[in-house]
Design a protein around this motif. Structure first.
Motif, mmCIF file in Angstrom:
data_model
loop_
_atom_site.group_PDB
_atom_site.id
_atom_site.type_symbol
_atom_site.label_atom_id
_atom_site.label_comp_id
_atom_site.label_asym_id
_atom_site.label_seq_id
_atom_site.Cartn_x
_atom_site.Cartn_y
_atom_site.Cartn_z
ATOM 1 N N LEU A 44 58.513 66.831 62.168
ATOM 2 C CA LEU A 44 58.985 66.081 63.325
ATOM 3 C C LEU A 44 59.247 64.615 62.967
ATOM 4 O O LEU A 44 60.281 64.045 63.346
ATOM 5 C CB LEU A 44 57.962 66.161 64.457
ATOM 6 N N CYS A 45 58.334 64.015 62.227
ATOM 7 C CA CYS A 45 58.493 62.603 61.850
ATOM 8 C C CYS A 45 59.656 62.412 60.885
ATOM 9 O O CYS A 45 60.423 61.453 61.004
ATOM 10 C CB CYS A 45 57.198 62.068 61.258
ATOM 11 N N GLU A 46 59.802 63.307 59.924
ATOM 12 C CA GLU A 46 60.936 63.225 58.989
ATOM 13 C C GLU A 46 62.260 63.385 59.731
ATOM 14 O O GLU A 46 63.246 62.715 59.411
ATOM 15 C CB GLU A 46 60.808 64.277 57.882
ATOM 16 N N GLU A 47 62.292 64.262 60.723
ATOM 17 C CA GLU A 47 63.496 64.432 61.540
ATOM 18 C C GLU A 47 63.816 63.134 62.279
ATOM 19 O O GLU A 47 64.979 62.717 62.350
ATOM 20 C CB GLU A 47 63.301 65.577 62.536
ATOM 21 N N ALA A 48 62.801 62.487 62.816
ATOM 22 C CA ALA A 48 63.007 61.215 63.510
ATOM 23 C C ALA A 48 63.555 60.169 62.544
ATOM 24 O O ALA A 48 64.488 59.433 62.877
ATOM 25 C CB ALA A 48 61.697 60.736 64.132
ATOM 26 N N VAL A 49 62.998 60.089 61.345
ATOM 27 C CA VAL A 49 63.475 59.135 60.333
ATOM 28 C C VAL A 49 64.940 59.412 60.008
ATOM 29 O O VAL A 49 65.763 58.489 59.949
ATOM 30 C CB VAL A 49 62.604 59.194 59.060
ATOM 31 N N ASP A 50 65.289 60.674 59.821
ATOM 32 C CA ASP A 50 66.684 61.035 59.519
ATOM 33 C C ASP A 50 67.621 60.639 60.658
ATOM 34 O O ASP A 50 68.706 60.095 60.414
ATOM 35 C CB ASP A 50 66.806 62.536 59.250
ATOM 36 N N GLN A 51 67.217 60.903 61.890
ATOM 37 C CA GLN A 51 68.059 60.562 63.037
ATOM 38 C C GLN A 51 68.226 59.055 63.177
ATOM 39 O O GLN A 51 69.331 58.565 63.434
ATOM 40 C CB GLN A 51 67.479 61.153 64.314
ATOM 41 N N ILE A 52 67.155 58.314 63.000
ATOM 42 C CA ILE A 52 67.232 56.853 63.098
ATOM 43 C C ILE A 52 68.122 56.305 61.988
ATOM 44 O O ILE A 52 68.924 55.390 62.219
ATOM 45 C CB ILE A 52 65.820 56.235 63.059
ATOM 46 N N THR A 53 68.018 56.868 60.795
ATOM 47 C CA THR A 53 68.875 56.444 59.677
ATOM 48 C C THR A 53 70.343 56.667 60.017
ATOM 49 O O THR A 53 71.172 55.768 59.858
ATOM 50 C CB THR A 53 68.497 57.207 58.392
ATOM 51 N N THR A 54 70.660 57.840 60.520
ATOM 52 C CA THR A 54 72.051 58.171 60.874
ATOM 53 C C THR A 54 72.578 57.247 61.964
ATOM 54 O O THR A 54 73.687 56.707 61.861
ATOM 55 C CB THR A 54 72.142 59.648 61.321
ATOM 56 N N ILE A 55 71.801 57.047 62.999
ATOM 57 C CA ILE A 55 72.217 56.184 64.113
ATOM 58 C C ILE A 55 72.408 54.750 63.634
ATOM 59 O O ILE A 55 73.365 54.074 64.023
ATOM 60 C CB ILE A 55 71.172 56.251 65.259
ATOM 61 N N THR A 56 71.513 54.277 62.782
ATOM 62 C CA THR A 56 71.607 52.910 62.276
ATOM 63 C C THR A 56 72.855 52.726 61.430
ATOM 64 O O THR A 56 73.579 51.727 61.571
ATOM 65 C CB THR A 56 70.345 52.544 61.472
#
Length: 99
Positions: A44-56
């Motif tokens: 779950l945390c890795e997914e959040a990191v990936d999503q934040i990276t993409t959005i940024t």
């Protein structure tokens, strides 16, 4: 803001995906209060990191910037100066407390 998270937008050369991901990881750690992710929370945390990276990265591509790009050296020098200023203020407070 967490001191470990640095401004990454509008640099020459541009921030890398790895730099953005490292900041996203710090952001998720700060919000969750977790230094490391347990087995139960890792996915779950890795997914959040990936999503934040993409959005940024998407944000960086589309946000308008004015003025010349930042350089890492100039930002480093500003950080050194801020550190010196904080240190001087701390010394002054200590000296006032002694007098």
């Amino acid at each position: 803001m967490c001191r470990n998270i640095k401004t990454l937008h509008h640099f020459q050369p541009p921030a890398t995906k790895e730099e953005v991901r490292a900041s996203a990881l710090q952001y998720v750690r700060k919000l969750t209060g977790l230094k490391s992710f347990s087995k139960a929370n890792r996915e779950l945390c890795e997914e959040a990191v990936d999503q934040i990276t993409t959005i940024t990265l998407h944000l960086f591509e589309h946000v308008e910037s004015h003025g010349p790009p930042r350089t890492r050296e100039a930002e480093r020098l500003k950080a050194v100066e801020r550190g010196k200023k904080r240190e001087q203020q701390l010394r002054e407070r200590v000296l006032r407390g002694m007098g």
